[in-house]
Write a protein that holds these residues in place. Structure first.
Motif, short mmCIF file in Angstrom:
data_model
loop_
_atom_site.label_atom_id
_atom_site.label_comp_id
_atom_site.label_asym_id
_atom_site.label_seq_id
_atom_site.Cartn_x
_atom_site.Cartn_y
_atom_site.Cartn_z
N ARG A 82 0.84 -1.19 0.00
CA ARG A 82 0.00 0.00 0.00
C ARG A 82 0.88 1.24 0.00
N SER A 83 0.30 2.35 -0.41
CA SER A 83 1.03 3.61 -0.41
C SER A 83 1.52 3.94 1.00
N ARG A 84 2.76 4.43 1.08
CA ARG A 84 3.38 4.84 2.34
C ARG A 84 3.49 3.68 3.33
N ALA A 85 3.83 2.49 2.79
CA ALA A 85 4.02 1.33 3.67
C ALA A 85 5.24 0.51 3.28
N LEU A 86 6.08 1.02 2.37
CA LEU A 86 7.22 0.26 1.88
C LEU A 86 8.15 -0.20 3.00
N TRP A 87 8.53 0.74 3.86
CA TRP A 87 9.53 0.43 4.88
C TRP A 87 8.95 -0.43 6.00
N CYS A 88 7.68 -0.24 6.32
CA CYS A 88 7.03 -1.10 7.32
C CYS A 88 7.00 -2.54 6.83
N VAL A 89 6.58 -2.73 5.59
CA VAL A 89 6.50 -4.08 5.03
C VAL A 89 7.88 -4.71 4.99
N ARG A 90 8.87 -3.96 4.53
CA ARG A 90 10.22 -4.52 4.45
C ARG A 90 10.73 -4.93 5.83
N PHE A 91 10.51 -4.09 6.83
CA PHE A 91 11.00 -4.39 8.17
C PHE A 91 10.38 -5.67 8.71
N PHE A 92 9.05 -5.76 8.65
CA PHE A 92 8.38 -6.92 9.23
C PHE A 92 8.55 -8.19 8.39
N ALA A 93 8.91 -8.03 7.11
CA ALA A 93 9.20 -9.20 6.27
C ALA A 93 10.61 -9.73 6.54
N SER A 97 5.28 0.44 -4.47
CA SER A 97 4.06 0.99 -3.89
C SER A 97 2.93 0.98 -4.92
N ASP A 98 1.70 0.74 -4.45
CA ASP A 98 0.56 0.75 -5.37
C ASP A 98 0.24 2.15 -5.88
N ALA A 99 0.91 3.17 -5.34
CA ALA A 99 0.68 4.54 -5.81
C ALA A 99 1.42 4.83 -7.11
N SER A 100 2.36 3.97 -7.49
CA SER A 100 3.14 4.19 -8.71
C SER A 100 3.60 2.84 -9.25
N LEU A 101 2.73 2.21 -10.04
CA LEU A 101 2.99 0.84 -10.51
C LEU A 101 3.73 0.79 -11.85
N ASP A 102 3.82 1.91 -12.55
CA ASP A 102 4.48 1.94 -13.86
C ASP A 102 5.99 1.90 -13.69
N LEU A 103 6.65 0.93 -14.33
CA LEU A 103 8.09 0.74 -14.19
C LEU A 103 8.90 1.37 -15.32
N ARG A 104 8.25 2.17 -16.16
CA ARG A 104 8.98 2.74 -17.30
C ARG A 104 10.15 3.61 -16.89
N ASP A 105 10.04 4.26 -15.74
CA ASP A 105 11.12 5.15 -15.31
C ASP A 105 12.41 4.41 -14.99
N SER A 160 -6.49 -6.82 5.07
CA SER A 160 -6.56 -5.39 4.73
C SER A 160 -6.49 -4.55 6.00
N TRP A 161 -5.28 -4.35 6.50
CA TRP A 161 -5.09 -3.46 7.63
C TRP A 161 -3.75 -2.77 7.47
N SER A 162 -3.58 -1.66 8.15
CA SER A 162 -2.38 -0.85 7.95
C SER A 162 -1.88 -0.30 9.28
N LEU A 163 -0.65 0.24 9.23
CA LEU A 163 -0.02 0.82 10.41
C LEU A 163 0.04 2.34 10.26
N PRO A 164 0.20 3.08 11.35
CA PRO A 164 0.25 4.55 11.26
C PRO A 164 1.46 5.03 10.48
N PHE A 165 1.30 6.18 9.82
CA PHE A 165 2.36 6.69 8.95
C PHE A 165 3.61 7.07 9.73
N TRP A 166 3.46 7.50 10.99
CA TRP A 166 4.65 7.87 11.76
C TRP A 166 5.58 6.68 11.92
N LEU A 167 5.01 5.46 12.01
CA LEU A 167 5.85 4.27 12.13
C LEU A 167 6.63 4.02 10.84
N GLU A 168 6.01 4.33 9.70
CA GLU A 168 6.70 4.20 8.42
C GLU A 168 7.95 5.07 8.40
#
Length: 302
Positions: A133-144, A170-178, A239-247
């Protein structure tokens, strides 16, 4: 037997040059599926006729039902062993997929690289591609990474089936052309279209749609599906998320602990990318190597 169309022969030859370059080769069905920029739509039968003609002319090798350019068929000799190794790795990854399903922010986890083609060797990593999910990259990586580190299942640990998490999107930017190579990046297109989603809430289809450029290179590519005997591992994330400050806290915590090679190379090329939409740690990115080998083989075989 009907003589193959010269245009079909050329399309098949160019496709085999790519499949040979990446070391996979392909069955007749896979050659049809991965036709690279075909001049027009060809049927599977037409592709098979073109393959048989080039085998008869000793321009193409065939081994265990897989085709490669002449002189490169030996790479297919261990195909059966690689299939068995891939199956073991798939089974080994199932516990971790169940863990990933419970991590807040996870939307999809897909098997990629050699394992998605069932061509993993005994020494291969279990490579996974993660969409969050958007703004969850680092949380997911840490807990994985936490259970992998505790159980010493990361690459570099002395384990038979290490699990590699080197690409988060992140699902906010799925296009890999860049981040694809200019002017063409056949390997990134092939990589994306061949990944096999094992956890998915529906976002993986959005990712494929956002990267329509990949199908311009491989228009016959089929949507990846999980084999029936692995469907127990095809899970929907919670489908649940953590607070942005933790990110933000976990971002700073992990940035300070990244290996020096990654910190040195980050955002200097398309190999290592760290931003709010993507974490890509491909310090051994071989896309340029594969493209050069592909172009070289395509020229030599003309």
């Amino acid at each position: 037997m009907t003589a193959p169309s010269p245009a079909c022969r050329e399309d098949v030859r160019r496709t085999l040059a790519y499949l040979t370059a990446v070391g996979y080769g392909g069955t007749a069905m896979e050659v049809w599926q991965w036709l690279y920029r075909p001049s027009r739509a060809w049927s599977l039968e037409e592709v098979m006729v073109a393959l048989d003609a080039q085998v008869a002319e000793a321009k193409v090798d065939v081994m265990q039902g897989r085709y490669a350019l002449a002189g490169h068929g030996a790479r297919m000799a261990d195909r059966h062993e690689r299939y068995l190794s891939s199956d073991k790795k798939m089974q080994s990854a199932r516990w971790f997929l169940r863990v990933m399903r419970l991590i807040p922010g996870v939307r999809a986890v897909a098997v990629c690289n050699s394992l998605s083609h069932e061509m993993a060797s005994e020494k291969s990593d279990i490579d996974l591609f993660v969409i969050t999910r958007s703004r969850a990259l680092w949380c997911v990586r840490f807990f994985a990474l936490l259970p992998l580190s505790l159980l010493r299942r990361r690459p570099g640990h002395r384990t038979r089936h290490p699990i590699c998490l080197s690409f988060f999107l992140s699902d906010a930017s799925l296009d890999l052309r860049d981040v694809h190579l200019k002017p063409d990046d056949p390997h990134m297109a092939h990589w994306l279209l061949s990944t096999v989603p094992m956890i998915d809430d529906g976002v993986f289809a959005d990712c494929i749609h956002a990267n329509a450029w990949a199908r311009e290179l491989f228009p016959n590519a089929q949507s990846p599906r999980v084999a029936w005997y692995r469907r127990l591992a095809c899970l929907r994330p919670l489908s649940w998320s953590l607070p942005f400050w933790l990110e933000r806290v976990l971002e700073q915590f992990q940035l300070e602990r990244l290996p020096s090679e990654i910190r040195t190379r980050m955002n200097g090329s398309t190999d290592v990318i760290i931003n709010e939409h993507m974490l890509k740690f491909h310090t051994n990115d071989r896309r340029l190597e594969y493209r050069e080998r592909f172009l070289s083989l395509a020229r030599v075989q003309k």
